[in-house]
Structures are given as C-alpha cells and as structure tokens.
Design an enzyme around this catalytic site. Structure first.
Site, PDB file in Angstrom:
ATOM      1  N   LYS A  62       0.839  -1.196   0.000  1.00  0.00           N
ATOM      2  CA  LYS A  62       0.000   0.000   0.000  1.00  0.00           C
ATOM      3  C   LYS A  62       0.881   1.256   0.000  1.00  0.00           C
ATOM      4  O   LYS A  62       0.647   2.206  -0.734  1.00  0.00           O
ATOM      5  CB  LYS A  62      -0.912  -0.012   1.240  1.00  0.00           C
ATOM      6  CG  LYS A  62      -2.252   0.620   0.953  1.00  0.00           C
ATOM      7  CD  LYS A  62      -3.310   0.238   1.965  1.00  0.00           C
ATOM      8  CE  LYS A  62      -4.624   0.882   1.548  1.00  0.00           C
ATOM      9  NZ  LYS A  62      -5.718   0.554   2.429  1.00  0.00           N
ATOM     10  N   LYS A  72      -5.942 -15.155 -12.314  1.00  0.00           N
ATOM     11  CA  LYS A  72      -6.339 -15.783 -11.049  1.00  0.00           C
ATOM     12  C   LYS A  72      -7.700 -15.234 -10.594  1.00  0.00           C
ATOM     13  O   LYS A  72      -7.909 -14.018 -10.602  1.00  0.00           O
ATOM     14  CB  LYS A  72      -5.275 -15.473  -9.983  1.00  0.00           C
ATOM     15  CG  LYS A  72      -5.589 -16.110  -8.652  1.00  0.00           C
ATOM     16  CD  LYS A  72      -4.733 -15.578  -7.521  1.00  0.00           C
ATOM     17  CE  LYS A  72      -5.286 -16.091  -6.204  1.00  0.00           C
ATOM     18  NZ  LYS A  72      -4.918 -15.363  -5.030  1.00  0.00           N
ATOM     19  N   LYS A 105     -11.638 -11.427  -6.020  1.00  0.00           N
ATOM     20  CA  LYS A 105     -12.573 -10.288  -5.906  1.00  0.00           C
ATOM     21  C   LYS A 105     -11.956  -9.027  -6.482  1.00  0.00           C
ATOM     22  O   LYS A 105     -12.627  -8.247  -7.126  1.00  0.00           O
ATOM     23  CB  LYS A 105     -12.852 -10.010  -4.429  1.00  0.00           C
ATOM     24  CG  LYS A 105     -13.958 -10.823  -3.849  1.00  0.00           C
ATOM     25  CD  LYS A 105     -14.260 -10.381  -2.429  1.00  0.00           C
ATOM     26  CE  LYS A 105     -13.091 -10.539  -1.493  1.00  0.00           C
ATOM     27  NZ  LYS A 105     -12.822 -11.901  -1.049  1.00  0.00           N
TER      28      LYS A 105
HETATM   29  P1  ADP Z   1      -9.864 -12.782  -3.030  1.00  0.00           P
HETATM   30  O1  ADP Z   1      -8.581 -12.872  -3.834  1.00  0.00           O
HETATM   31  O2  ADP Z   1     -11.053 -13.044  -3.864  1.00  0.00           O
HETATM   32  O3  ADP Z   1      -9.956 -11.492  -2.226  1.00  0.00           O
HETATM   33  P2  ADP Z   1      -9.104 -13.944  -0.514  1.00  0.00           P
HETATM   34  O4  ADP Z   1      -7.761 -13.287  -0.612  1.00  0.00           O
HETATM   35  O5  ADP Z   1     -10.070 -13.465   0.504  1.00  0.00           O
HETATM   36  O6  ADP Z   1      -9.802 -13.944  -1.975  1.00  0.00           O
HETATM   37  O7  ADP Z   1      -8.856 -15.500  -0.350  1.00  0.00           O
HETATM   38  C1  ADP Z   1      -9.307 -16.313   0.714  1.00  0.00           C
HETATM   39  C2  ADP Z   1      -8.680 -17.685   0.539  1.00  0.00           C
HETATM   40  O8  ADP Z   1      -9.017 -18.248  -0.737  1.00  0.00           O
HETATM   41  C3  ADP Z   1      -7.154 -17.641   0.591  1.00  0.00           C
HETATM   42  O9  ADP Z   1      -6.722 -18.722   1.374  1.00  0.00           O
HETATM   43  C4  ADP Z   1      -6.704 -17.814  -0.842  1.00  0.00           C
HETATM   44  O10 ADP Z   1      -5.491 -18.530  -0.901  1.00  0.00           O
HETATM   45  C5  ADP Z   1      -7.852 -18.624  -1.464  1.00  0.00           C
HETATM   46  N1  ADP Z   1      -8.032 -18.228  -2.874  1.00  0.00           N
HETATM   47  C6  ADP Z   1      -8.548 -17.068  -3.317  1.00  0.00           C
HETATM   48  N2  ADP Z   1      -8.584 -17.026  -4.672  1.00  0.00           N
HETATM   49  C7  ADP Z   1      -8.083 -18.201  -5.112  1.00  0.00           C
HETATM   50  C8  ADP Z   1      -7.861 -18.780  -6.413  1.00  0.00           C
HETATM   51  N3  ADP Z   1      -8.183 -18.137  -7.523  1.00  0.00           N
HETATM   52  N4  ADP Z   1      -7.322 -20.018  -6.482  1.00  0.00           N
HETATM   53  C9  ADP Z   1      -6.994 -20.670  -5.336  1.00  0.00           C
HETATM   54  N5  ADP Z   1      -7.173 -20.195  -4.099  1.00  0.00           N
HETATM   55  C10 ADP Z   1      -7.711 -18.968  -3.961  1.00  0.00           C
END
Ligand code: ADP
Ligand code: TRP
Length: 322
Positions: free
Chosen positions: A110, A190, A193
């Site tokens: 950040k 990947k 969100k």
């Molecule tokens: P986002 O990237 O949507 O904000 P988070 O960072 O909240 O998701 O991820 C929560 C959990 O889900 C973490 O343990 C992360 O490793 C897993 N995760 C998120 N996106 C993926 C993905 N595309 N493939 C595999 N694991 C994922």
C-alpha cells in the site's frame, strides 16, 4: 493436532476460495482441535458499513456450513465474539518491533502505491498472531500470501516466551494450501474479488449460467481445433470432472467441431452437480437462522474457554494477574 484458520468476510465466496481454501479446511476438520473463524475484526480495515459487515459475516457462516463445515467436528466462530483476542493483541503489540511490521506486504504494498495506510492495516499481523496464539494452534492452513504472517506469529510467540522466560505460547506452523488449486477467473487471470472475475459458489442458476457464458475465449470457430491447456473454460471444467471426462473433452477440443458454448454448458452442469448438495443445504440453513446463530454461539463459547485459558497464561507471565 490443533488446527486453526480464518477467512475474511469481504464478499461472497467464489470457486477460488472453495478449491483453494475452504475445501482444504473441511478436509482437516476432524482433528483433535479444529477452529475456523470469520475474521470480522480484520475486515474492518476494508469494510466501513455496518450492514454490509453483518450481512457478509452471516453469509460466510451459512456458506461454510452449507459447504460441509460440520459443527460437531469443528468449532466455527466469529473473531469478534472472542474479545480476549484484542487484549492479547495489545500484549503482543508491546513486544513487536516496528521493523517487523514495516516489511509485511499488506502495508508495504500500500505504501509503495502511495496510499496512506492506517494503524489497523499496519498492525494487522499482530492481530493475526493473537488469533493464532490465543488457541495454542499448531497448524495453520493458509495461502502463500499469508505465510509471512505465520512467520511474524512465530517471531512474536518466541520473543514473548523469551522475554518472560516461560513457555507461554505454542509456536505454530503454516500448512501451505495446495497451489496447484489456483483457480482462474472469467478472464483467465487468477480468480479474485479484486480482479472482478469471480464466479460465486451460490449464485442463482440463471446468474451462474450468465457468468459462465461470460468466460473469455478466443475467436476460433466451431470447426477449428482448439487448445484445452490454454482455455479457462477447460481449466474450470477440470475442477468438476473425472480424469476420464477431462481426457474426453480435451480430445474433443483438439479434434475441432465443438464450440466453446458447448464446453461452457458442461461447466455449468459440472458446477450444479458438484455444489448441488451444498446449494440445497444452504436453502435449508437460510430457513433455520436460529440454528446458525446457535452454532456460532456454541463456537464462540468453546473458543472463548480456550482463549481465556491461554490469555490467563500470558497475563500472569506479564504480571497482570494479581
Ligand atoms: P480474493 O482474492 O477473492 O480477495 P481472498 O484473498 O479473501 O480472496 O482469499 C481467501 C482464501 O481463498 C485464501 O486462502 C486464498 O489462498 C484462497 N483463494 C482465493 N482465490 C483463489 C484462487 N483463484 N485459487 C486458489 N485459491 C484462492
Ligand atoms: N489474514 C487472513 C487472510 O486475509 C485471514 C486471517 C486472519 C487468518 N487471521 C488469521 C488466517 C489467522 C489464518 C490464521 O486471508
């Protein structure tokens, strides 16, 4: 083995969250101690609307239960239902060296982008350390992005034990979630969100179909031979198909004569089949809000009992138990 993990309630769970994390938490739920919590205090660093936070926490709890988290085996609770965690955060904060936090990536990234960070984001790893140390956790399943925070947790636990010359805290180990489970989003990047390319697990069927139809493909025509290995539709199909079904579809890609529309239909069928039971369970749970509230209350009670025991150890080591 004592397992613990937390997930932030920052939006509805998507296929990436399921295959990358939730499925693997559930596989570990029959351990001696399995604690899973919804990290609402962490989410405060990004969500600043009370109704959104409440709704997200509720949805996260219902989603996890629908997906197979079994409250008879694992303890599911909301982070803020165990206020002891914030007390422990302060004890840990007093022994945290600034340089340890300055190198943590959430803050560093950040800052590098010129965005002002608040103290909540800066000290986020200390709250996460408290989350883990408060329950004598031994194994913490997390994605690679969180491994640094487990290192900080170990550093703080060790430093506290050393400063107060007592084995107050158990030092945890990260269990890195299977990286091969990285799920692509509708644009082939990947799924996340932050990239706006997610497919949420519990979308109503019509919306799910629309989302799947929006998966980006190249402009080859139906007759053309296609490469399954570079196609996000195929990558998503693999999540739901047996090895022999995957081979069969790969052959059809390579042979030509099949359009992406047909492959997308198979992804929809696969998803509805795979999550069918969870979708039904979710509807049942939505109709039983008291049950969900009871699960969370029982989870909080069990987590608090353990947390109070560990906090008491920490406070007595510091001279706060008189
Ligand atoms: P986002 O990237 O949507 O904000 P988070 O960072 O909240 O998701 O991820 C929560 C959990 O889900 C973490 O343990 C992360 O490793 C897993 N995760 C998120 N996106 C993926 C993905 N595309 N493939 C595999 N694991 C994922
Ligand atoms: N920081 C984690 C994430 O963003 C969530 C989390 C908070 C967590 N506290 C935790 C994960 C303790 C494991 C253990 O994904």
């Amino acid at each position: 083995m004592k397992v613990l993990s937390g997930i932030q309630p920052t939006g509805r769970f998507h296929w990436g969250n399921y295959f990358g994390a939730i499925q693997q938490y559930i596989a570990l739920q029959n351990n001696e101690q399995s604690f899973y919590f919804i990290a609402d205090l962490h989410a405060l660093t990004t969500i600043r609307d009370a109704e959104t936070l409440k709704q997200n926490c509720w949805d996260a709890a219902v989603d996890l239960l629908a997906l197979g988290l079994d409250p008879e085996q694992a303890t599911l609770f909301l982070q803020s239902d165990v206020p002891e965690v914030t007390e422990l955060t302060w004890l840990l904060m007093t022994i945290t060296q600034m340089h340890l936090l300055e190198k943590c990536h959430a803050y560093k990234d950040k800052k590098a982008r010129g965005i002002a960070a608040d103290a909540g984001l800066f000290t986020y790893p200390v709250l996460m350390a408290a989350d883990i140390l408060l329950y004598d956790s031994e194994v913490v399943p997390v994605g690679t992005d969180q491994v640094q925070h487990i290192e900080v947790t170990r550093d703080l636990g060790q430093r506290f034990n050393h400063l107060y010359e007592q084995e107050v805290f158990v030092l945890p180990n990260a269990r890195v979630l299977d990286e091969s489970a990285k799920v692509p989003g509708t644009d082939g990047e990947k799924m996340s969100k932050s990239y706006n390319n997610t497919i949420e697990i519990f979308l109503p069927e019509k919306k799910l179909k629309k989302k799947i139809n929006s998966i980006k493909t190249d402009s080859l025509s139906v007759e053309d031979a296609k490469d399954p290995d570079t196609c996000p539709v195929f990558a998503l199909y693999k999540l739901f198909a047996s090895k022999s079904d995957q081979d069969a579809l790969a052959n059809r890609y390579r042979a030509g004569g099949m359009g992406y529309g047909e492959a997308k239909k198979l992804v929809l069928e696969g998803a509805l089949d795979h999550f069918g039971a969870a979708r039904a369970k979710r509807e049942e749970l939505e109709a039983k809000p008291d049950y969900v509230r009871d699960v969370l209350a029982a989870g909080a009670k069990a987590a608090r009992t353990k947390g109070q025991e560990v906090l008491h150890r920490a406070k007595s080591a510091c001279g706060l138990v008189r």
